[in-house]
Design an enzyme around this catalytic site. Structure first.
Site, PDB file in Angstrom:
ATOM      1  N   ARG A  69      24.060  63.334  36.052  1.00  0.00           N
ATOM      2  CA  ARG A  69      25.080  62.270  36.454  1.00  0.00           C
ATOM      3  C   ARG A  69      26.288  63.009  35.754  1.00  0.00           C
ATOM      4  O   ARG A  69      26.279  64.057  35.006  1.00  0.00           O
ATOM      5  CB  ARG A  69      24.988  61.069  36.050  1.00  0.00           C
ATOM      6  CG  ARG A  69      23.893  60.245  35.702  1.00  0.00           C
ATOM      7  CD  ARG A  69      23.900  58.994  35.001  1.00  0.00           C
ATOM      8  NE  ARG A  69      23.396  59.167  33.829  1.00  0.00           N
ATOM      9  CZ  ARG A  69      24.026  59.059  32.751  1.00  0.00           C
ATOM     10  NH1 ARG A  69      25.028  59.235  32.945  1.00  0.00           N
ATOM     11  NH2 ARG A  69      22.770  59.366  32.338  1.00  0.00           N
ATOM     12  N   TYR A 197      22.356  63.711  43.388  1.00  0.00           N
ATOM     13  CA  TYR A 197      21.515  63.157  42.622  1.00  0.00           C
ATOM     14  C   TYR A 197      21.674  62.600  42.111  1.00  0.00           C
ATOM     15  O   TYR A 197      22.421  61.388  42.356  1.00  0.00           O
ATOM     16  CB  TYR A 197      22.287  64.232  41.023  1.00  0.00           C
ATOM     17  CG  TYR A 197      21.808  63.681  40.379  1.00  0.00           C
ATOM     18  CD1 TYR A 197      20.059  64.345  40.546  1.00  0.00           C
ATOM     19  CD2 TYR A 197      21.477  62.290  39.149  1.00  0.00           C
ATOM     20  CE1 TYR A 197      19.519  63.433  38.787  1.00  0.00           C
ATOM     21  CE2 TYR A 197      21.343  62.115  38.879  1.00  0.00           C
ATOM     22  CZ  TYR A 197      20.447  62.824  38.267  1.00  0.00           C
ATOM     23  OH  TYR A 197      18.893  62.522  37.135  1.00  0.00           O
ATOM     24  N   LYS A 206      22.415  52.725  38.388  1.00  0.00           N
ATOM     25  CA  LYS A 206      23.715  52.549  37.291  1.00  0.00           C
ATOM     26  C   LYS A 206      24.567  52.017  37.389  1.00  0.00           C
ATOM     27  O   LYS A 206      25.111  51.605  36.935  1.00  0.00           O
ATOM     28  CB  LYS A 206      23.676  54.138  36.767  1.00  0.00           C
ATOM     29  CG  LYS A 206      22.254  54.752  36.397  1.00  0.00           C
ATOM     30  CD  LYS A 206      21.966  54.247  34.884  1.00  0.00           C
ATOM     31  CE  LYS A 206      21.182  55.239  34.567  1.00  0.00           C
ATOM     32  NZ  LYS A 206      20.026  54.676  33.578  1.00  0.00           N
ATOM     33  N   HIS A 226      21.144  48.485  29.160  1.00  0.00           N
ATOM     34  CA  HIS A 226      19.961  50.199  29.067  1.00  0.00           C
ATOM     35  C   HIS A 226      18.455  49.870  28.692  1.00  0.00           C
ATOM     36  O   HIS A 226      18.325  50.081  27.549  1.00  0.00           O
ATOM     37  CB  HIS A 226      21.078  51.455  28.873  1.00  0.00           C
ATOM     38  CG  HIS A 226      20.214  51.961  29.254  1.00  0.00           C
ATOM     39  ND1 HIS A 226      20.837  53.650  29.023  1.00  0.00           N
ATOM     40  CD2 HIS A 226      19.538  52.946  30.763  1.00  0.00           C
ATOM     41  CE1 HIS A 226      20.748  54.848  29.407  1.00  0.00           C
ATOM     42  NE2 HIS A 226      19.577  53.679  30.723  1.00  0.00           N
ATOM     43  N   SER A 248      19.906  57.845  27.518  1.00  0.00           N
ATOM     44  CA  SER A 248      18.919  58.338  28.601  1.00  0.00           C
ATOM     45  C   SER A 248      18.208  59.330  28.053  1.00  0.00           C
ATOM     46  O   SER A 248      18.790  60.678  27.265  1.00  0.00           O
ATOM     47  CB  SER A 248      20.156  58.899  29.507  1.00  0.00           C
ATOM     48  OG  SER A 248      20.814  58.025  30.040  1.00  0.00           O
ATOM     49  N   ALA A 249      16.827  59.634  28.613  1.00  0.00           N
ATOM     50  CA  ALA A 249      15.671  60.980  27.986  1.00  0.00           C
ATOM     51  C   ALA A 249      15.183  60.552  26.678  1.00  0.00           C
ATOM     52  O   ALA A 249      15.551  61.990  26.108  1.00  0.00           O
ATOM     53  CB  ALA A 249      16.971  62.317  28.512  1.00  0.00           C
ATOM     54  N   CYS A 250      15.415  59.598  26.036  1.00  0.00           N
ATOM     55  CA  CYS A 250      14.952  59.513  24.906  1.00  0.00           C
ATOM     56  C   CYS A 250      13.431  58.898  23.995  1.00  0.00           C
ATOM     57  O   CYS A 250      13.461  58.313  23.410  1.00  0.00           O
ATOM     58  CB  CYS A 250      15.952  58.647  24.338  1.00  0.00           C
ATOM     59  SG  CYS A 250      17.486  59.724  23.113  1.00  0.00           S
ATOM     60  N   ASP A 277      13.304  50.907  32.299  1.00  0.00           N
ATOM     61  CA  ASP A 277      15.011  51.403  31.957  1.00  0.00           C
ATOM     62  C   ASP A 277      16.461  50.151  32.429  1.00  0.00           C
ATOM     63  O   ASP A 277      17.347  50.315  31.649  1.00  0.00           O
ATOM     64  CB  ASP A 277      15.814  52.388  33.126  1.00  0.00           C
ATOM     65  CG  ASP A 277      16.714  52.854  33.498  1.00  0.00           C
ATOM     66  OD1 ASP A 277      17.285  53.795  32.390  1.00  0.00           O
ATOM     67  OD2 ASP A 277      17.773  53.363  34.877  1.00  0.00           O
ATOM     68  N   ASN A 368      16.243  68.207  33.551  1.00  0.00           N
ATOM     69  CA  ASN A 368      16.288  67.212  34.702  1.00  0.00           C
ATOM     70  C   ASN A 368      15.771  66.352  35.101  1.00  0.00           C
ATOM     71  O   ASN A 368      16.407  65.767  36.282  1.00  0.00           O
ATOM     72  CB  ASN A 368      17.518  66.180  34.610  1.00  0.00           C
ATOM     73  CG  ASN A 368      18.177  64.737  34.660  1.00  0.00           C
ATOM     74  OD1 ASN A 368      17.706  64.561  34.435  1.00  0.00           O
ATOM     75  ND2 ASN A 368      19.016  64.481  35.461  1.00  0.00           N
ATOM     76  N   ARG A 370      13.018  65.131  38.026  1.00  0.00           N
ATOM     77  CA  ARG A 370      12.145  63.277  38.135  1.00  0.00           C
ATOM     78  C   ARG A 370      11.777  63.485  38.875  1.00  0.00           C
ATOM     79  O   ARG A 370      11.573  64.073  39.909  1.00  0.00           O
ATOM     80  CB  ARG A 370      13.428  62.536  38.798  1.00  0.00           C
ATOM     81  CG  ARG A 370      14.493  63.009  37.625  1.00  0.00           C
ATOM     82  CD  ARG A 370      14.911  61.909  36.769  1.00  0.00           C
ATOM     83  NE  ARG A 370      15.974  62.111  35.630  1.00  0.00           N
ATOM     84  CZ  ARG A 370      16.799  60.669  34.722  1.00  0.00           C
ATOM     85  NH1 ARG A 370      16.248  59.931  34.756  1.00  0.00           N
ATOM     86  NH2 ARG A 370      17.576  61.353  33.902  1.00  0.00           N
ATOM     87  N   ASP A 497       1.376  55.873  19.308  1.00  0.00           N
ATOM     88  CA  ASP A 497       1.813  55.246  17.864  1.00  0.00           C
ATOM     89  C   ASP A 497       2.637  54.233  17.166  1.00  0.00           C
ATOM     90  O   ASP A 497       3.036  53.676  16.482  1.00  0.00           O
ATOM     91  CB  ASP A 497       0.949  57.020  16.882  1.00  0.00           C
ATOM     92  CG  ASP A 497      -0.130  57.027  16.611  1.00  0.00           C
ATOM     93  OD1 ASP A 497      -1.468  56.441  17.072  1.00  0.00           O
ATOM     94  OD2 ASP A 497      -0.321  57.934  16.578  1.00  0.00           O
ATOM     95  N   ASN A 498       3.572  54.501  18.755  1.00  0.00           N
ATOM     96  CA  ASN A 498       4.531  53.845  17.825  1.00  0.00           C
ATOM     97  C   ASN A 498       4.663  51.921  18.352  1.00  0.00           C
ATOM     98  O   ASN A 498       5.300  51.457  17.461  1.00  0.00           O
ATOM     99  CB  ASN A 498       5.879  53.778  19.123  1.00  0.00           C
ATOM    100  CG  ASN A 498       6.546  54.964  18.988  1.00  0.00           C
ATOM    101  OD1 ASN A 498       6.399  55.934  17.740  1.00  0.00           O
ATOM    102  ND2 ASN A 498       7.079  55.623  19.663  1.00  0.00           N
TER     103      ASN A 498
END
Ligand code: OXD
Ligand code: MN
Length: 586
Positions: A69, A197, A206, A226, A248-250, A277, A368, A370, A497-498
């Site tokens: 993005r 992209y 988005k 989000h 993003s991406a976490c 998302d 990135n 996908r 484990d989260n």
């Protein structure tokens, strides 16, 4: 096809502008999509992968200058700059239309205009919304057919209504200097030029489901966020739903598809994925907050996805998936990415399509890169996924990548304080957007790149929603899976484990456990986080839950600085910051 006058008039106008050779209406049939896949393979736009190992799967490569993005070239073209607010780029709508129509003029010459009618949310359900995207890219059509519900059924539901979102996408020359992703919230319109992209061109995602929808949500009294949505099933069969916002991406996709640790699985715990998302949330007839995932697929980050981190996602991508910018294994015509396994292919092409040697030390897949995969492939997709009413949310969770400041988990004192907690979210940046990676940036509610109006008003909208929800409001939490020790190692194992932390969160929602009050909110008693079977000592857990006053005093100063940029910051947020500072003095 449609007889909707507003749609036909706009298509005529866009035809006149872009000058396509032909116009193809996407009807949603498998036959038409298959014909487009074949065409894309013929032109080299997509590569058909090994159909025994990866049935229905394809590989696509974007231009090398077009891999993420582009926030610097994303604009909210509200009537005034103030409406767009301090966190968005703004362009005057008149100027923007002139600029974009100038770029789009004749852009489809010699090409085909594809008309994609799509529904965000199950087709025809009360809370779903309709868009029409025009594009000259088969890749976009095929991705939209995975990520949204497309086809004739959408026209039927739309009927004569003028309530739909216009989206024009033109690939043009993929010229970075002329790349614009523009939103006209007052006109329900999106125009994207010079990119191919996903995040810039799958206009349902988005652009519509967050930027335009957040604006609609503010005006209509609901929320577009989000956030992932997951259901945690207890051994007694009861399912509680959590919505969680991370930049993003976490790891939203990983958390959304979490597999509980073995001990919990044996007891009968299970996690159901509703979305990874985006969440559209509104107050239901019962006064609670209900969430729907408006998407129909996953546009997930490939690197790091593997049998351990996210077996459900990996499974989801094994058929009918489009891979973008990953490694092409030429030996068996499959794909690979960093973190998939320890056996990178030696006869392979990198994401740019160049011969690649894994021993070179260079990454083969773009960070990135996908996968676009249908939600229905997901082994843990929630039975409520197609339920247009959504699921009732018990807890809202915010999180980010923070090496030091944020403890593993804490709970806000109430909704208002929760809005403050969301507003001060910060995270180290990732490769999902262009720009430096690993820099801490403030990202309120993970919405900085996606809020379609003034973010001060957005905080006010959150506060109003809380007023309306009253004591039925979900409880608000913050988590941090990414805390590092002094040697730079992750202190918490993360992944499955989260669930141990989610359990505490739900126990808090149900009033089952006590907590420790700290200056920033409620932190668990260490004994209430189950570390049985983990490589985490009690001392490490204590450290993970520690709230360091010095670190937080610096954090408060940083928040104060950050807040200065908001021209319309609600007084409540200032009060919350003052309370934090007072608490830290005590
Ligand atoms: C995404 C993003 O692709 O947030 O979901 O960038
Ligand atoms: Mn996202």
């Amino acid at each position: 096809m449609t007889t909707n006058a507003s749609v036909l008039a706009w298509i005529d106008q866009m035809k006149e502008l872009t000058n396509p050779d032909t116009v193809v209406y996407i009807d949603g049939s498998e036959a038409q999509l298959e014909q487009l896949r074949q065409q894309a393979v013929k032109t080299g736009e997509m590569i058909k992968l090994n159909q025994e190992k990866l049935p229905g799967c394809y590989l696509h490569r974007t231009a090398v200058n077009d891999v993420a993005r582009v926030e610097g070239r994303t604009f909210i073209c509200a009537r005034t700059k103030e409406e767009a607010g301090p966190t968005n780029n703004w362009m005057d709508p008149k100027e923007a239309y002139a600029l974009l129509y100038g770029i789009a003029k004749g852009a489809y010459a010699g090409r085909t205009m594809y008309v994609i009618p799509y529904s965000m949310g199950p087709v025809g359900s009360e809370f779903s919304k309709i868009g029409v995207e025009l594009t000259d890219s088969i890749y976009v059509v095929l991705n939209m057919a995975i990520m949204t519900r497309v086809g004739d059924a959408v026209w039927e539901v739309l009927g004569d209504s003028t309530d739909w979102v216009k989206g024009l996408h033109c690939k043009c020359d993929i010229d970075e200097e002329k790349r614009y992703i523009c939103h006209f919230p007052e006109d329900n319109t999106i125009i994207s030029v010079n990119s191919g992209y996903g995040g810039n061109v799958l206009l349902g995602k988005k652009c519509f489901a967050l930027r335009i929808a957040s604006f609609l949500g503010r005006n209509e009294g609901w929320m577009a966020e989000h956030m992932l949505i997951l259901g945690l099933e207890k051994p007694n069969g009861e399912i509680k739903y959590i919505a969680a916002a991370f930049p993003s991406a976490c790891g939203k996709t990983n958390l959304a598809m979490l597999i509980p640790p073995e001990k919990y699985r044996k007891l009968g715990y299970k996690v159901w994925c509703v979305g990874d998302d985006i969440a559209w949330m509104r107050i239901g007839e019962d006064g609670r907050l209900w969430a729907v995932n408006p998407e129909n697929g996953f546009f997930g980050v490939a690197p790091g996805t593997n049998e351990k981190s996210n077996p459900n996602a990996l499974h989801t991508t094994q058929k009918d998936t489009i891979f973008t910018n990953v490694v092409h294994n030429l030996d068996d015509n499959t794909v690979w990415w960093e973190g998939l396994d320890k056996n990178p292919p030696t006869n392979a092409l990198n994401w740019k399509g160049e011969k690649w040697d894994p021993a070179s030390g260079e990454k083969g897949a773009h960070p990135n890169s996908r996968f676009t995969a249908p939600a229905k492939n997901c082994p843990c997709i929630s039975p409520e996924f197609e339920n247009g009413k959504g699921v009732p949310i018990s807890a809202i969770v915010f999180g980010g990548r923070r090496a030091k400041a944020a403890p593993l988990v804490y709970q806000s004192r109430d909704w208002k304080h929760g809005v403050f907690v969301g507003s001060v979210m910060a995270s180290e940046t990732t490769a999902a957007a262009t720009g430096a990676v690993g820099v801490v940036r403030h990202d309120p509610m993970a919405m900085i790149p996606f809020c379609g109006y003034n973010m001060g008003d957005y905080f006010a909208h959150w506060l109003e929603m809380g007023e309306k929800l009253g004591d039925k409001a979900p409880k608000i939490f913050n988590v941090n899976w990414f805390r590092l020790d002094d040697e730079g190692n992750f202190m918490w194992p993360g992944f499955g484990d989260n669930m141990r932390v989610l359990n505490w969160i739900l126990d808090r929602c149900e009033g089952k456990v006590d907590a420790v009050e700290t200056p920033i909110g409620y932190v668990p008693h260490p004994a209430d986080i189950d570390i049985d079977g983990l490589d985490v000592t009690e001392d490490t857990l204590k450290e993970l839950l520690d709230v360091d006053k010095d670190v937080w005093t610096a954090e408060a100063a940083d928040i104060e600085e950050f807040y200065k940029k908001f021209d319309r910051l609600p007084d409540e947020m200032k009060k919350q910051l003052a309370t934090l500072k007072e608490n830290l003095q005590k």
